[in-house]
Write an enzyme that holds these catalytic residues in place. Structure first.
Site, PDB file in Angstrom:
ATOM      1  N   ASP A   1      11.441  13.926  50.151  1.00  0.00           N
ATOM      2  CA  ASP A   1      10.692  12.674  50.057  1.00  0.00           C
ATOM      3  C   ASP A   1       9.315  12.927  50.664  1.00  0.00           C
ATOM      4  O   ASP A   1       9.103  13.941  51.329  1.00  0.00           O
ATOM      5  CB  ASP A   1      11.438  11.554  50.809  1.00  0.00           C
ATOM      6  CG  ASP A   1      10.707  10.216  50.777  1.00  0.00           C
ATOM      7  OD1 ASP A   1       9.986   9.944  49.785  1.00  0.00           O
ATOM      8  OD2 ASP A   1      10.830   9.430  51.731  1.00  0.00           O
ATOM      9  N   SER A   2       8.422  11.981  50.471  1.00  0.00           N
ATOM     10  CA  SER A   2       7.115  12.095  51.112  1.00  0.00           C
ATOM     11  C   SER A   2       7.265  12.030  52.631  1.00  0.00           C
ATOM     12  O   SER A   2       6.390  12.469  53.365  1.00  0.00           O
ATOM     13  CB  SER A   2       6.194  10.962  50.647  1.00  0.00           C
ATOM     14  OG  SER A   2       6.727   9.709  51.040  1.00  0.00           O
TER      15      SER A   2
ATOM     16  N   GLU B   1       7.228   5.296  58.761  1.00  0.00           N
ATOM     17  CA  GLU B   1       6.977   6.698  59.118  1.00  0.00           C
ATOM     18  C   GLU B   1       6.683   6.856  60.615  1.00  0.00           C
ATOM     19  O   GLU B   1       7.016   7.869  61.219  1.00  0.00           O
ATOM     20  CB  GLU B   1       5.788   7.240  58.320  1.00  0.00           C
ATOM     21  CG  GLU B   1       6.098   7.620  56.892  1.00  0.00           C
ATOM     22  CD  GLU B   1       7.022   8.821  56.767  1.00  0.00           C
ATOM     23  OE1 GLU B   1       6.847   9.806  57.501  1.00  0.00           O
ATOM     24  OE2 GLU B   1       7.943   8.753  55.938  1.00  0.00           O
TER      25      GLU B   1
ATOM     26  N   CYS C   1      12.438   9.898  46.309  1.00  0.00           N
ATOM     27  CA  CYS C   1      11.136   9.233  46.436  1.00  0.00           C
ATOM     28  C   CYS C   1      10.776   8.620  45.095  1.00  0.00           C
ATOM     29  O   CYS C   1      10.682   9.342  44.092  1.00  0.00           O
ATOM     30  CB  CYS C   1      10.089  10.273  46.851  1.00  0.00           C
ATOM     31  SG  CYS C   1       8.395   9.659  46.906  1.00  0.00           S
ATOM     32  N   ASN C   2      10.598   7.315  45.068  1.00  0.00           N
ATOM     33  CA  ASN C   2      10.268   6.631  43.811  1.00  0.00           C
ATOM     34  C   ASN C   2       8.924   7.083  43.257  1.00  0.00           C
ATOM     35  O   ASN C   2       8.784   7.320  42.053  1.00  0.00           O
ATOM     36  CB  ASN C   2      10.242   5.114  44.020  1.00  0.00           C
ATOM     37  CG  ASN C   2      11.596   4.549  44.381  1.00  0.00           C
ATOM     38  OD1 ASN C   2      12.043   4.689  45.515  1.00  0.00           O
ATOM     39  ND2 ASN C   2      12.255   3.929  43.434  1.00  0.00           N
TER      40      ASN C   2
ATOM     41  N   TYR D   1       2.958   9.027  49.820  1.00  0.00           N
ATOM     42  CA  TYR D   1       2.487   9.447  48.504  1.00  0.00           C
ATOM     43  C   TYR D   1       1.885   8.264  47.734  1.00  0.00           C
ATOM     44  O   TYR D   1       1.160   8.459  46.766  1.00  0.00           O
ATOM     45  CB  TYR D   1       3.642  10.025  47.679  1.00  0.00           C
ATOM     46  CG  TYR D   1       4.036  11.451  48.009  1.00  0.00           C
ATOM     47  CD1 TYR D   1       3.311  12.230  48.911  1.00  0.00           C
ATOM     48  CD2 TYR D   1       5.142  12.027  47.399  1.00  0.00           C
ATOM     49  CE1 TYR D   1       3.690  13.536  49.201  1.00  0.00           C
ATOM     50  CE2 TYR D   1       5.530  13.335  47.679  1.00  0.00           C
ATOM     51  CZ  TYR D   1       4.797  14.084  48.578  1.00  0.00           C
ATOM     52  OH  TYR D   1       5.172  15.373  48.856  1.00  0.00           O
ATOM     53  N   GLY D   2       2.238   7.064  48.146  1.00  0.00           N
ATOM     54  CA  GLY D   2       1.843   5.858  47.407  1.00  0.00           C
ATOM     55  C   GLY D   2       0.349   5.691  47.197  1.00  0.00           C
ATOM     56  O   GLY D   2      -0.075   5.025  46.265  1.00  0.00           O
TER      57      GLY D   2
ATOM     58  N   HIS E   1      11.889   4.198  51.362  1.00  0.00           N
ATOM     59  CA  HIS E   1      11.630   3.806  52.757  1.00  0.00           C
ATOM     60  C   HIS E   1      12.119   2.379  53.035  1.00  0.00           C
ATOM     61  O   HIS E   1      12.493   2.062  54.168  1.00  0.00           O
ATOM     62  CB  HIS E   1      10.122   3.849  53.052  1.00  0.00           C
ATOM     63  CG  HIS E   1       9.567   5.218  53.292  1.00  0.00           C
ATOM     64  ND1 HIS E   1       9.345   6.117  52.273  1.00  0.00           N
ATOM     65  CD2 HIS E   1       9.186   5.851  54.440  1.00  0.00           C
ATOM     66  CE1 HIS E   1       8.828   7.231  52.776  1.00  0.00           C
ATOM     67  NE2 HIS E   1       8.728   7.094  54.081  1.00  0.00           N
TER      68      HIS E   1
ATOM     69  N   CYS F   1      11.219   1.605  46.715  1.00  0.00           N
ATOM     70  CA  CYS F   1      10.772   2.756  47.514  1.00  0.00           C
ATOM     71  C   CYS F   1      11.904   3.082  48.472  1.00  0.00           C
ATOM     72  O   CYS F   1      12.489   2.170  49.067  1.00  0.00           O
ATOM     73  CB  CYS F   1       9.491   2.403  48.276  1.00  0.00           C
ATOM     74  SG  CYS F   1       8.999   3.630  49.521  1.00  0.00           S
TER      75      CYS F   1
END
Length: 256
Positions: A3-4, A144, A66-67, A35-36, A178, A176
């Protein structure tokens, strides 16, 4: 899995519960999270780099947890790699199907919300429902940094969710990986009348199906081992990982 950042741990947890015999290598690209807000070119470059790292470690299947990475990079990745690649897509189909008010909302990152593949997915599966896409800049950063329970994070969630409630939605998709880490707060803001849907269970089912199809499932007599890597390997990161994983873990540095 990768994932990011830490978001994919919500998927990894589900996989370890349902497939306890499988070994898991998890990579977080936390140095470049989220990444968004990154360009498509940058996301593809990182996805390909991390995939190479995982293949070098001898993995038999990859979950893009990760979407944003899925909608922007999975097709080109599948054209290069022969092992199964499982992506994460917002659960638009089940959400539209079960919505009584026929008003559904998707919380997503900026990059996902602007992605054509994502929009095509909505067009394909909306089932007559009105779909509201809500970009959520700033939300991934709180998670994060381990600040998902802060007042500021709660205020941001209210800013994104309250207008959707006024629109009369009865189903909310977490677009997402997260976002399940703030699902409790989302539920309190949205209220009991809103059903929240996330994607960990269907991704786990898909992974299991692919392992069985290829006859590469782990031996049922072994207990899975878990390794965690990050491009931002610090003690603080390790603490955030451990907090979200709900048990102490060791975080290793991702090779440059």
């Amino acid at each position: 899995m990768f994932d990011s950042g830490v978001g994919g741990l919500s998927i990894a947890k589900c996989i370890t519960e349902q497939l306890p015999h499988e070994n898991i290598i998890y990579i977080a690209d936390s140095l470049h999270a989220p990444y968004g807000e990154k360009s498509v070119e940058f996301i593809i470059k990182r996805v390909n780099y991390i995939t190479k790292q995982l293949i070098d470690k001898g993995v038999k299947a990859i979950v893009i947890a990760c979407n944003t990475a899925t909608v922007n990079a999975i097709e080109q990745l599948r054209s290069q790699v022969s092992i199964p690649i499982i992506g994460v897509e917002p659960a638009i189909k089940p959400a539209a199907k079960q919505s009584i008010s026929k008003k559904v909302a998707i919380l997503a990152t900026q990059a996902t919300s602007e992605n054509q593949r994502f929009k095509d997915l909505i067009d394909l599966h909306h089932n007559g429902a009105e779909v509201h896409i809500q970009p959520c800049p700033g939300l991934v950063e709180f998670i994060e940094q381990g600040n998902q329970n802060s007042d500021d994070c709660n205020a941001l969630l209210k800013q994104y969710i309250n207008p959707l409630i006024k629109e009369g939605i009865d189903t909310l998709v977490l677009g997402c990986t997260h976002y399940p880490f703030v699902q409790k707060q989302i539920s309190l803001i949205a209220g009991q009348q809103v059903t929240i849907i996330e994607t960990a269970a269907p991704v786990t089912v898909q992974l299991s199906k692919k392992l069985v199809e290829r006859e590469i499932s782990a031996c049922k007599t072994q207990q899975g081992q878990y390794q965690f890597f990050s491009s931002l390997e610090t003690k603080q990161q390790e603490q955030i990982f451990s907090q979200l994983w709900q048990e102490p873990l060791t975080l290793h540095a991702l090779e440059p």
